[in-house]
Design a protein around this motif. Sequence first.
Motif, PDB file in Angstrom:
ATOM      1  N   GLN A   4       1.058  -1.339  -0.087  1.00 20.75           N
ATOM      2  CA  GLN A   4       0.007  -0.308  -0.277  1.00 20.75           C
ATOM      3  C   GLN A   4       0.912   1.516   0.464  1.00 20.75           C
ATOM      4  OE1 GLN A   4       0.026  -2.258   2.126  1.00 20.75           O
ATOM      5  NE2 GLN A   4       0.405  -1.349   4.259  1.00 20.75           N
ATOM      6  N   PHE A   5       2.192   0.803   0.720  1.00 19.28           N
ATOM      7  CA  PHE A   5       3.181   2.077   0.482  1.00 19.28           C
ATOM      8  C   PHE A   5       3.587   2.354  -0.648  1.00 19.28           C
ATOM      9  CE2 PHE A   5       2.342   1.444   5.219  1.00 19.28           C
ATOM     10  CZ  PHE A   5       2.374   2.540   4.861  1.00 19.28           C
ATOM     11  N   ASP A   6       3.888   1.675  -1.960  1.00 18.99           N
ATOM     12  CA  ASP A   6       4.505   1.897  -3.194  1.00 18.99           C
ATOM     13  C   ASP A   6       4.435   2.939  -3.686  1.00 18.99           C
ATOM     14  OD1 ASP A   6       6.075  -0.266  -2.320  1.00 18.99           O
ATOM     15  OD2 ASP A   6       5.220  -1.672  -3.666  1.00 18.99           O
ATOM     16  N   PHE A   7       2.774   2.634  -3.635  1.00 19.03           N
ATOM     17  CA  PHE A   7       2.056   4.112  -4.570  1.00 19.03           C
ATOM     18  C   PHE A   7       1.927   5.715  -3.700  1.00 19.03           C
ATOM     19  CE2 PHE A   7      -0.276   0.412  -6.167  1.00 19.03           C
ATOM     20  CZ  PHE A   7       0.628   0.687  -7.392  1.00 19.03           C
ATOM     21  N   ILE A  10       4.000   8.675  -6.022  1.00 24.80           N
ATOM     22  CA  ILE A  10       2.999   8.796  -6.944  1.00 24.80           C
ATOM     23  C   ILE A  10       2.061   9.619  -6.769  1.00 24.80           C
ATOM     24  CG2 ILE A  10       1.966   7.980  -9.170  1.00 24.80           C
ATOM     25  CD1 ILE A  10       3.707   5.453  -8.712  1.00 24.80           C
ATOM     26  N   ILE A  11       0.540   9.483  -5.845  1.00 23.49           N
ATOM     27  CA  ILE A  11       0.203  10.221  -5.297  1.00 23.49           C
ATOM     28  C   ILE A  11       0.861  11.110  -4.599  1.00 23.49           C
ATOM     29  CG2 ILE A  11      -2.015   9.950  -3.535  1.00 23.49           C
ATOM     30  CD1 ILE A  11      -2.343   7.076  -3.983  1.00 23.49           C
ATOM     31  N   PHE A  12       1.440  11.522  -4.337  1.00 20.71           N
ATOM     32  CA  PHE A  12       1.892  12.177  -3.296  1.00 20.71           C
ATOM     33  C   PHE A  12       2.448  13.270  -3.853  1.00 20.71           C
ATOM     34  CE2 PHE A  12       4.721  15.373  -1.519  1.00 20.71           C
ATOM     35  CZ  PHE A  12       4.364  16.071  -0.521  1.00 20.71           C
ATOM     36  N   GLY A  13       2.841  12.841  -5.454  1.00 23.44           N
ATOM     37  CA  GLY A  13       3.609  14.502  -6.498  1.00 23.44           C
ATOM     38  C   GLY A  13       2.555  14.437  -7.294  1.00 23.44           C
ATOM     39  N   ILE A  14       1.229  13.160  -7.550  1.00 26.05           N
ATOM     40  CA  ILE A  14       0.068  14.212  -8.618  1.00 26.05           C
ATOM     41  C   ILE A  14      -0.664  15.112  -7.336  1.00 26.05           C
ATOM     42  CG2 ILE A  14      -2.101  13.713  -9.257  1.00 26.05           C
ATOM     43  CD1 ILE A  14      -1.021  10.650  -9.770  1.00 26.05           C
TER      44      ILE A  14
END
Length: 99
Positions: A4-7, A10-14
Amino acid sequence: MGPQFDFFPIIFGIVAAIIVIAVILIVVMSVKNARKVKDAGHDPLTLHADLANRVLDSDVMRPAQSTEQRLAKLDELHARNVISADEHASARAEIIRGN
């Protein structure tokens, strides 16, 4: 760490990119609005106060005159010969009808 922490990066960047774009759009719109107001001859920093003063000083915000006050004003205009007898009669009829 779990999958669950792999994304998370990416989500933070978006989310960060969306916030930066929103801030840029707000700044651009504010500058364009200020320029347009200034080109119209107004001070962008006091525009809201200027508009509020105009509205408060306008006829829109004044309390409506009573029928008696309107008839008295009409009679005064007729007595000073600003309006004719025909104009006085038709205006008086309008006021009495409630218009």
